[in-house]
Design an enzyme around this catalytic site. Structure first.
Site, short mmCIF file in Angstrom:
data_model
loop_
_atom_site.label_atom_id
_atom_site.label_comp_id
_atom_site.label_asym_id
_atom_site.label_seq_id
_atom_site.Cartn_x
_atom_site.Cartn_y
_atom_site.Cartn_z
N LYS A 1 42.24 30.70 10.63
CA LYS A 1 42.93 29.42 10.87
C LYS A 1 44.44 29.58 10.71
O LYS A 1 45.23 29.01 11.48
CB LYS A 1 42.40 28.38 9.89
CG LYS A 1 43.02 27.00 10.03
CD LYS A 1 42.66 26.11 8.85
CE LYS A 1 43.90 25.33 8.45
NZ LYS A 1 43.83 24.70 7.16
N LEU B 1 43.98 14.74 -1.90
CA LEU B 1 43.71 15.20 -0.55
C LEU B 1 44.86 16.07 -0.01
O LEU B 1 45.58 16.69 -0.77
CB LEU B 1 43.43 14.00 0.35
CG LEU B 1 42.34 13.05 -0.16
CD1 LEU B 1 42.21 11.84 0.73
CD2 LEU B 1 41.01 13.77 -0.30
N LYS C 1 29.96 20.17 -7.95
CA LYS C 1 29.75 21.11 -6.86
C LYS C 1 31.01 21.95 -6.68
O LYS C 1 32.04 21.43 -6.25
CB LYS C 1 29.44 20.38 -5.54
CG LYS C 1 28.95 21.35 -4.44
CD LYS C 1 29.09 20.78 -3.05
CE LYS C 1 30.43 21.09 -2.47
NZ LYS C 1 30.66 22.53 -2.22
N ILE D 1 34.97 20.08 -6.00
CA ILE D 1 36.26 20.76 -6.15
C ILE D 1 36.48 21.77 -5.02
O ILE D 1 35.53 22.23 -4.38
CB ILE D 1 36.36 21.46 -7.51
CG1 ILE D 1 35.22 22.45 -7.72
CG2 ILE D 1 36.41 20.43 -8.63
CD1 ILE D 1 35.33 23.28 -8.98
N CYS E 1 47.79 23.03 -3.43
CA CYS E 1 47.81 21.63 -2.97
C CYS E 1 49.23 21.12 -2.75
O CYS E 1 49.50 20.41 -1.78
CB CYS E 1 47.12 20.72 -3.98
SG CYS E 1 45.55 21.32 -4.60
N VAL F 1 24.99 19.16 -0.39
CA VAL F 1 25.14 18.78 -1.80
C VAL F 1 26.20 17.69 -1.96
O VAL F 1 25.97 16.68 -2.62
CB VAL F 1 25.50 20.01 -2.65
CG1 VAL F 1 25.74 19.61 -4.11
CG2 VAL F 1 24.39 21.06 -2.57
N GLY F 2 27.37 17.91 -1.34
CA GLY F 2 28.44 16.91 -1.46
C GLY F 2 28.05 15.57 -0.89
O GLY F 2 28.34 14.52 -1.47
N HIS G 1 0.85 -1.20 0.00
CA HIS G 1 0.00 0.00 0.00
C HIS G 1 0.89 1.25 0.00
O HIS G 1 1.79 1.37 0.85
CB HIS G 1 -0.90 0.01 1.24
CG HIS G 1 -1.81 1.21 1.30
ND1 HIS G 1 -2.95 1.31 0.54
CD2 HIS G 1 -1.71 2.37 2.00
CE1 HIS G 1 -3.52 2.49 0.79
NE2 HIS G 1 -2.80 3.14 1.66
N ALA H 1 33.29 24.85 -4.76
CA ALA H 1 33.39 25.22 -3.35
C ALA H 1 32.36 26.30 -3.05
O ALA H 1 32.10 27.18 -3.86
CB ALA H 1 34.79 25.73 -3.03
N ASP I 1 -7.64 -1.71 4.07
CA ASP I 1 -6.25 -1.40 4.40
C ASP I 1 -6.04 -1.31 5.92
O ASP I 1 -5.31 -0.44 6.40
CB ASP I 1 -5.79 -0.09 3.74
CG ASP I 1 -6.00 -0.11 2.24
OD1 ASP I 1 -5.99 -1.21 1.66
OD2 ASP I 1 -6.15 0.97 1.65
#
Length: 908
Positions: free
Chosen positions: A763, A680, A603, A577, A713, A639-640, A122, A605, A158
């Site tokens: 940071k 990474l 996607k 990315i 990177c 999203v990711g 159902h 950044a 039902d």
């Protein structure tokens, strides 16, 4: 590995039942087929009689398998079971009745007869929405969750005990179709099979239902969301309707309208709070609260359906004169119509498909037969509803054949800025299926210029629903669109054209990149944009050079065998990315992905979405078919994560941090074991020996750290300088730093621009504070520059010991971390350089070629630079070892990341 061969036969040893399948439809067919695959024995299929000479799909599948099939028009007469029908049913000896979808009333002596009784599917979460049209009422009521129930049949409507339930979220613009196709159909099949096995194993629960059911009532105030729910809840049958210009018009395809209402022509709607608006996107309707929704299609009393956007112009198209070849195709299509409408003596130009008795299943058959007969023409079910007479259908078909039905010119709402002596035009919406549109939930966010902290513009904030729509578009583009059938050389031509357009717009792209990411304009022009163009040209050249091999195999004589391999695209790929090189990272992954023949959902950044969206605009101008490229700005967590979990994505390419890479890898494995490539984190060592070219070592050493503000990177995360030249080297580096100009990245004389965003600057400042607290010597910098924006001084630390935080962790900023090593201690410094979990890049400076080769062989990194640094090229593979990830960008290796190998063996 020892247990792997047993996996396919495990179900053989499980408990199995003899089943009667009572029902109909494609859903019933899939349940039947999957139960047989699991080893259950279907002793009888009880379904509806043939309609117009066509058997139900369940009957077709069962008859093909040799399963007994019974097609009773009814089970009861005047409320009493028909004895011969009951006897025929009892004769099959079923232990369980399985009722996936059944439109007939089944007597209780049939329901209760088997040993285990009967179970029914159902499409709602009982006790909500009992009875017919349960899916519709889920939407009409505005439920936040939908789902289905497998329950034990009883004598109520039902109301039987619940065996199993599953639920899913209802997205704002879900329809009956999207809910059914996304969840109720595929998951319902699995649940029915699971339920049967639970019964077979004696583990099936019986949970009594509560007494209350729910039916939806629409507020008399008719707010916009209530109108939206009413339309989408009736999207198929019977259809939500209103009165326009004196006639009933049925409304299909409702979505809540976010953002500004586009311009259009007013249309009076009987009883509406205000006139509707016919726009380029559809018909805008307003609720009593003044909020708007958008209706895609309209159907009139005569059955004719039109796009709502064409209400005032639906009859304006001129009739086409057909060529001889097109006339032959028209006659072939006339034969298809005749095969479906067998009750019609002859198919005339005025023959109406639906008035002649065609139903929804006939629409599917017509579309599929025409596509099979006339390869290359893409039809949708909706096209049949838009052209219901034979004459209109042929006109529509020929327009598609000639390419005259192409999408309207791309509509882009730009955010514009006068900057860098030019007007830059920046798309800011999601790009899905060849169109720019607001996020489904209407949300947006600010993207910030790091030079001064000002808002550049608002950008759409994509939702999970947007991801699902983008993936569906990419899947359709891959499976049935022109991209998947395109000659590889033609595909290469489109990528070359895209590269040419990027070159034509390189100054605009570099300017957008500069204001969105803080990249110095000259660097953005040469590297961010320049290398992106080179990348697309490089991979465009690969499109028609993707090939397999022939392989000699042992032949069982006298047979002759040929084995060959084929390289095939994977399908829909996701690309996530980072923010340091927004356009270049897009190019590195997307160019290889597209060259291999895949489609993609990308996607960018969250903090740097603008060049990706500009790229999407250029892809349309280049002629890339709709759905091949989809761009979704938004958060990684939403999203990711959805991209990682999505079952229709076959590959995910990611560049970013190691912790996020691990999470992505886990999600990709748990969802559908999708292929993954990860670039990474890094802590790349650079070893500078005393016999180096000092001038070059200083210049390239600084570049290894401060290139692109250290947001690189492969930046040299740690320099090892031989003790005898250490002090001189540091002195010369500091001297050169003092000459660097820090400032506006659009100023052509600027050497060092702002960090990408405020959180990253904070940071980096914290990173420097930790270095000082641990006892490293801060020789220069370490502070924010006293000016607006997110600027940081180029920084130098010395006396860095191996145990320190800054010796182990990547800063991803303009921070040079320097340690000494004893003169001549080559093996010692190699051990220290390799004492890291990362292995992305590395470097060595020495005039001694033997030493250089010795060191390069022993450095544990995917790239080793000798007497240079940062020298990447589109033809050279790029990627890391250890926790810096796996898989390659660039070069032929990158192409292989987006292909699968199929082996074919032929005996002849």
């Amino acid at each position: 590995l020892l247990w792997a061969p047993l996996a396919p036969i495990v179900h053989y040893y499980q408990n199995k039942l003899k089943l009667a399948i009572i029902g109909q439809s494609l859903f019933g067919q899939e349940v039947y087929s999957n139960l047989r695959k699991q080893g259950h024995r279907v002793v009888g299929v009880f379904t509806v009689p043939d309609k117009d000479g066509k058997a139900d799909p369940l009957a077709v599948a069962a008859e093909k398998d040799g399963t007994p099939v019974f097609k009773f028009p009814r089970w009861r007469v005047k409320g009493n079971p028909i004895p011969e029908v009951v006897d025929a049913y009892k004769a099959v000896g079923a232990e369980l009745n399985v009722m996936p979808f059944c439109s007939q009333f089944i007597p209780m002596n049939i329901i209760d007869h088997p040993k285990h009784g009967s179970i029914i599917y159902h499409p709602s979460i009982l006790p909500l929405h009992r009875g017919a049209s349960a899916i519709n009422w889920t939407l009409i009521h505005g439920d936040k969750k939908a789902g289905f129930t497998v329950f034990w049949a009883d004598d109520g409507l039902d109301t039987g005990p619940i065996l199993l339930q599953r639920e899913c979220a209802v997205e704002p613009n879900d329809t009956v179709d999207t809910l059914y196709n996304r969840f109720l159909f595929p998951e319902g099949i699995k649940a029915m099979v699971e339920s049967v096995q639970l019964i077979a194993d004696g583990k099936a629960p019986r949970v009594p239902q509560t007494e209350e059911g729910v039916r939806a009532l629409i507020s008399k105030q008719i707010l916009y969301h209530a109108i939206h729910n009413w339309i989408r809840g009736h999207d198929k049958v019977p259809g939500a309707w209103t009165v326009i210009d004196g006639q009933s018009v049925t409304l299909y395809g409702s979505s809540m309208l976010a953002g500004q209402v586009p311009a259009g022509q007013p249309l009076e709607i009987d009883g509406a709070s205000q006139p509707g608006l016919v726009t380029k996107n559809g018909l805008v309707l307003y609720g009593a609260d003044g909020k708007a929704l958008l209706v895609k299609n309209l159907q009139f009393e005569d059955g004719k359906m039109i796009p709502a956007s064409k209400y005032f112009s639906s009859g304006e198209s001129t009739s086409l004169d057909l060529t001889d070849d097109e006339k032959k195709m028209a006659e072939e299509i006339r034969s298809i119509w005749k095969g479906i409408l067998s009750n019609v003596p002859a198919i005339e130009d005025t023959t109406d498909f639906f008035k002649s008795g065609a139903a929804s299943m006939d629409v599917v058959r017509l579309v599929e037969e025409v596509k099979q007969k006339c390869a290359g023409v893409q039809l949708q079910n909706e096209d049949v509803y838009m052209a219901t007479t034979f004459q209109d259908f042929i006109q529509m078909f020929v327009r598609k054949l000639r390419g005259e039905d192409q999408e309207e010119e791309l509509v882009v709402d730009y955010a514009t800025k006068e900057v860098n002596n030019m007007t830059v035009k920046m798309p800011y919406q999601c790009f899905i299926n060849g169109k720019f549109e607001d996020a489904e939930n209407g949300k947006s966010y600010d993207t910030i210029n790091p030079t001064d902290g000002s808002v550049i513009c608002k950008v759409s904030y994509a939702s999970v629903g947007d991801v699902d729509r983008a993936v569906a578009a990419a899947k359709e583009a891959y499976e049935i669109g022109p991209w998947g059938r395109m000659n590889p050389r033609d595909r290469g031509s489109l990528l070359y054209r895209l590269a040419d357009l990027m070159e034509e717009h390189q100054e605009e792209l570099a300017t957008i990149e500069s204001i969105d990411s803080g990249a110095v304009y000259t660097l953005a022009l040469k590297t961010h944009v320049g290398m992106s163009i080179q990348t697309f040209r490089y991979f465009a050249g690969w499109c028609d050079k993707i090939q397999g091999k022939t392989i000699p195999i042992n032949q069982a004589r006298p047979n002759r065998n040929l084995t060959f391999t084929k390289k095939e695209p994977l399908g829909v790929c996701a690309i996530v990315i980072p923010w340091n090189y927004p356009l270049m990272m897009l190019a590195w992954k997307s160019a290889a992905c597209l060259a291999a023949g895949n489609t993609l959902v990308l996607k960018p950044a969250q903090v740097t979405p603008l060049t990706a969206l500009k790229f999407a605009e250029l892809s349309v101008k280049a002629g890339i078919p709709k759905g091949v490229i989809n761009i979704l700005p938004g958060s990684g967590g939403m999203v990711g994560q959805r991209l990682s979990d999505h079952p229709d994505i076959r590959k995910l390419g990611f560049t970013g941090s190691t912790p996020i890479g691990k999470q992505i890898m886990k999600s990709c494995a748990l969802s559908n074991l999708k292929k993954v490539s990860l670039e990474l984190g890094g802590k790349s060592p650079l070893i500078i020996f005393s016999d180096c070219d000092m001038d070059k070592a200083v210049r390239m050493g600084m570049s290894s750290v401060y290139f692109n503000k250290g947001e690189n990177c492969i930046a040299a995360g740690r320099l090892f300088v031989e003790e005898s030249i250490h002090d001189e080297y540091i002195s010369r580096v500091v001297e050169e730093i003092k000459k660097m100009k820090i400032g506006d990245p659009l100023d052509r004389s600027t050497d060092h621009g702002p960090q990408n965003h405020k959180a990253h600057l904070d940071k980096l400042l914290e990173y420097c504070e930790v270095g000082v607290k641990e006892g490293a010597t801060l020789v220069y910098g370490g502070r924010q520059v006293d000016r607006p924006g997110f600027f940081m001084e180029p920084t130098v630390f010395t006396d860095v010991e191996d145990h320190m935080f800054i010796a182990k962790e990547e800063s991803f900023g303009p921070v040079m971390v320097v340690s000494k090593f004893k003169d001549g201690d080559v093996d010692g410094v190699l051990q220290r350089a390799n004492d890291t979990e990362y292995g992305l890049a590395s470097g060595v400076f020495t005039r001694d070629i033997n030493k250089a080769m010795y060191v390069s062989e022993r450095l544990e990194a995917g790239t080793v630079f000798v007497n240079t640094y940062n020298k990447t090229d589109v033809a050279s593979p790029f990627g890391g070892f250890k926790q810096s990830g796996f898989g390659k960008d660039l070069g032929e290796d990158a192409l292989m990341e987006y292909l699968k190998t199929k082996a074919v063996t032929v005996e002849y």
